[in-house]
Design an enzyme around this catalytic site. Structure first.
Site, PDB file in Angstrom:
ATOM      1  N   LYS A 161      16.550 -82.625 -20.253  1.00  0.00           N
ATOM      2  CA  LYS A 161      17.768 -83.557 -19.765  1.00  0.00           C
ATOM      3  C   LYS A 161      17.318 -84.789 -19.366  1.00  0.00           C
ATOM      4  O   LYS A 161      18.077 -85.692 -19.428  1.00  0.00           O
ATOM      5  CB  LYS A 161      18.462 -82.518 -18.562  1.00  0.00           C
ATOM      6  CG  LYS A 161      19.063 -81.218 -19.124  1.00  0.00           C
ATOM      7  CD  LYS A 161      19.817 -80.380 -17.811  1.00  0.00           C
ATOM      8  CE  LYS A 161      18.814 -79.744 -17.117  1.00  0.00           C
ATOM      9  NZ  LYS A 161      18.184 -78.737 -17.692  1.00  0.00           N
ATOM     10  N   THR A 162      16.079 -84.753 -18.550  1.00  0.00           N
ATOM     11  CA  THR A 162      15.711 -85.860 -17.985  1.00  0.00           C
ATOM     12  C   THR A 162      15.404 -86.893 -19.251  1.00  0.00           C
ATOM     13  O   THR A 162      15.361 -88.178 -19.231  1.00  0.00           O
ATOM     14  CB  THR A 162      14.679 -85.982 -16.964  1.00  0.00           C
ATOM     15  OG1 THR A 162      14.894 -85.183 -16.140  1.00  0.00           O
ATOM     16  CG2 THR A 162      14.088 -87.188 -16.433  1.00  0.00           C
ATOM     17  N   ASP A 202      19.575 -85.966 -11.034  1.00  0.00           N
ATOM     18  CA  ASP A 202      19.020 -84.416 -11.181  1.00  0.00           C
ATOM     19  C   ASP A 202      19.448 -83.508 -10.137  1.00  0.00           C
ATOM     20  O   ASP A 202      19.683 -84.041  -8.928  1.00  0.00           O
ATOM     21  CB  ASP A 202      17.387 -84.673 -11.249  1.00  0.00           C
ATOM     22  CG  ASP A 202      16.968 -83.193 -12.039  1.00  0.00           C
ATOM     23  OD1 ASP A 202      17.540 -82.596 -12.580  1.00  0.00           O
ATOM     24  OD2 ASP A 202      15.813 -82.888 -11.859  1.00  0.00           O
ATOM     25  N   THR A 248      21.033 -77.113 -13.632  1.00  0.00           N
ATOM     26  CA  THR A 248      20.931 -75.707 -14.237  1.00  0.00           C
ATOM     27  C   THR A 248      22.000 -74.798 -13.731  1.00  0.00           C
ATOM     28  O   THR A 248      21.937 -73.574 -14.016  1.00  0.00           O
ATOM     29  CB  THR A 248      19.648 -75.209 -13.559  1.00  0.00           C
ATOM     30  OG1 THR A 248      19.404 -75.104 -12.199  1.00  0.00           O
ATOM     31  CG2 THR A 248      18.311 -76.263 -13.985  1.00  0.00           C
ATOM     32  N   ARG A 260       8.789 -78.296 -22.071  1.00  0.00           N
ATOM     33  CA  ARG A 260       8.295 -78.512 -20.785  1.00  0.00           C
ATOM     34  C   ARG A 260       6.960 -77.710 -20.584  1.00  0.00           C
ATOM     35  O   ARG A 260       5.800 -78.018 -20.430  1.00  0.00           O
ATOM     36  CB  ARG A 260       8.848 -78.453 -19.824  1.00  0.00           C
ATOM     37  CG  ARG A 260       8.192 -78.629 -18.210  1.00  0.00           C
ATOM     38  CD  ARG A 260       8.948 -78.833 -16.708  1.00  0.00           C
ATOM     39  NE  ARG A 260      10.009 -79.883 -17.021  1.00  0.00           N
ATOM     40  CZ  ARG A 260      11.318 -79.421 -16.196  1.00  0.00           C
ATOM     41  NH1 ARG A 260      11.297 -78.393 -15.587  1.00  0.00           N
ATOM     42  NH2 ARG A 260      12.007 -80.608 -16.085  1.00  0.00           N
TER      43      ARG A 260
END
Length: 331
Positions: free
Chosen positions: A61-62, A106, A155, A214
Site C-alpha cells: 500500500k505504501t 497510513d 488493514t 514485505r
C-alpha cells in the site's frame, strides 16, 4: 539494533521500492485502473482523485503511494493516523502541502473522529474549516487548501466511518501475491542488494513468504545474513533451507506464532469454535495482531474459518500438523 543499522535498513527499504507501475510486480487489475486514472489526471493537469487502499499488512500500500506520486511527478508526504491526535496536527500538515502533492495517511482507520471530520471539507472542497475561540462561543475559520490527493491505507476498512469512505474516489483491496510474483520480487531484491540468488533458492523463499512482498524481502535479508556469515556472497538452495529452518519458518511460511495458534485451537479447544479474545489470551498474543497479521493468511490457505461462534480449525490444518482429524472430531 544500533542507529547505523536501523538507518541502513531504512535506506535499503527505500531502495527496494519500485517507483513506476511498470516496475511494480503484481496487483495487475489495480495497476490497469491506476494507469487510466493517472493518465487522465495528467491530461487534465489535475491531481488524481483520493484513493483508499485496504488489505493485510505488507502487500504494498505504501509502495503504491510512492509510485502514484512519482507517476504524477509530485511530492509525497507520509504520516500515520495515530500520530494525528488533534485538529491542529492535521491543519499543520494540510497547510504545508503544495498544489498536486500526495498526502499518504497510513492506518487511517485510527484517526480520532474529531480529526476525521476535519478531512471532509478538505477532501471535497479543498477547504479547511477550523473552529477557533471555542471557549468564548467559537468562530469558524475557513482556510483554502491547494488541490491535493489523499491516499489512505488501512488493514481494517470496516473500521472507517461511512462519511470518510464515501469521500474516496477509488477504493481497492490489495490481494496476496502468487508464488511467481513473489519470486520476481525476490530476484529484483537480490539485484538491488547485489547478492545473487539461485532460481531454486528464490522459489524456496517465495513459497514461504505468505504471498507478501514485505515478508519476502525480510526473509531474503535474513537468508543473506546466514550466507554472508559463512563468507558467501551468493545464495543457493542449501543456504536458504538452512536459514529458514533456523528461523523456524516452515515450507508454506508458517512461523512459531502460526503453529502455536493452530495447536492451541486444536489441542486445547478441540478445533473450535473459540472466540478471538479467548484464543489471544491462551497463546499470549495481541488479538489485533492475530486478526490483522496472522489470520488473513491462515484463512487464505484454508486452515481456519471465522464463524459467528468463533474460530474453527479446518481439516487442512489438522493434516499440515499431522494430527488425525477424525480422532479429534469424535473425542
Amino acid at each position: 539494533m544500533d542507529a547505523n543499522s536501523s538507518e541502513k535498513e531504512k535506506e535499503e527499504e527505500m531502495t527496494l521500492r519500485p517507483l513506476t507501475l511498470d516496475e511494480y510486480v503484481g496487483q495487475e487489475d489495480l495497476k490497469k485502473n491506476l494507469r487510466v486514472f493517472i493518465g487522465a489526471a495528467l491530461s487534465r493537469e489535475e491531481p488524481i482523485d483520493h484513493i483508499l487502499f485496504y488489505g493485510p499488512p505488507g502487500l504494498g500500500k505504501t509502495t503504491l503511494a510512492y509510485v502514484i506520486a512519482n507517476e504524477m511527478h509530485t511530492n509525497i508526504h507520509l504520516v500515520s493516523g495515530p500520530t494525528i491526535e488533534k485538529p491542529g496536527d492535521l491543519a499543520s500538515i494540510l497547510t504545508s502541502l503544495e498544489p498536486g502533492d500526495v498526502l499518504f495517511i497510513d492506518e487511517i482507520h485510527r484517526l480520532p473522529r474529531v480529526v476525521e471530520e476535519l478531512l471532509y471539507s478538505a477532501m471535497e472542497d479543498f477547504k479547511l474549516n477550523l473552529v477557533v475561540n471555542r471557549d468564548s462561543g467559537g468562530k469558524t475559520l475557513t482556510i483554502d487548501l491547494p488541490p491535493f490527493t489523499l491516499i489512505g491505507a488501512t488493514t481494517r476498512a470496516g473500521d472507517l466511518s461511512l462519511p470518510l469512505r464515501t469521500r474516496f474516489g477509488f477504493t481497492e483491496r490489495l490481494n496476496f501475491y502468487t508464488i511467481d510474483e513473489i519470486d520476481k520480487i525476490v530476484k529484483r531484491t537480490s539485484r538491488v542488494l547485489k547478492t545473487p540468488i539461485s532460481d531454486d533458492a528464490s522459489i524456496e523463499i517465495a513459497k514461504r513468504s505468505r504471498g507478501t512482498p514485505r515478508i519476502a524481502n525480510r526473509l531474503f535479508k535474513r537468508v543473506r545474513d546466514f550466507a554472508n556469515y559463512q563468507g558467501k556472497n551468493e545464495i543457493n538452495k542449501e543456504d536458504t533451507l538452512n536459514a529458514l529452518s533456523a528461523l523456524k519458518v516452515d515450507d508454506i511460511g508458517l512461523d512459531e506464532v502460526d503453529i502455536r495458534y493452530l495447536k492451541t485451537l486444536i489441542d486445547r479447544f478441540k478445533g473450535g469454535p473459540v472466540g478471538l479474545e479467548v484464543l489471544s489470551n491462551a497463546i499470549g498474543e495481541e488479538s489485533n495482531n492475530l486478526e490483522d497479521v496472522y489470520e488473513p493468511y491462515l484463512i487464505q490457505i484454508g486452515f481456519i474459518d471465522r464463524t459467528p461462534k468463533g474460530r474453527v480449525a479446518t481439516p487442512k490444518a489438522y493434516e499440515h500438523l499431522k494430527i488425525s482429524y477424525q480422532e479429534r472430531l469424535f473425542e
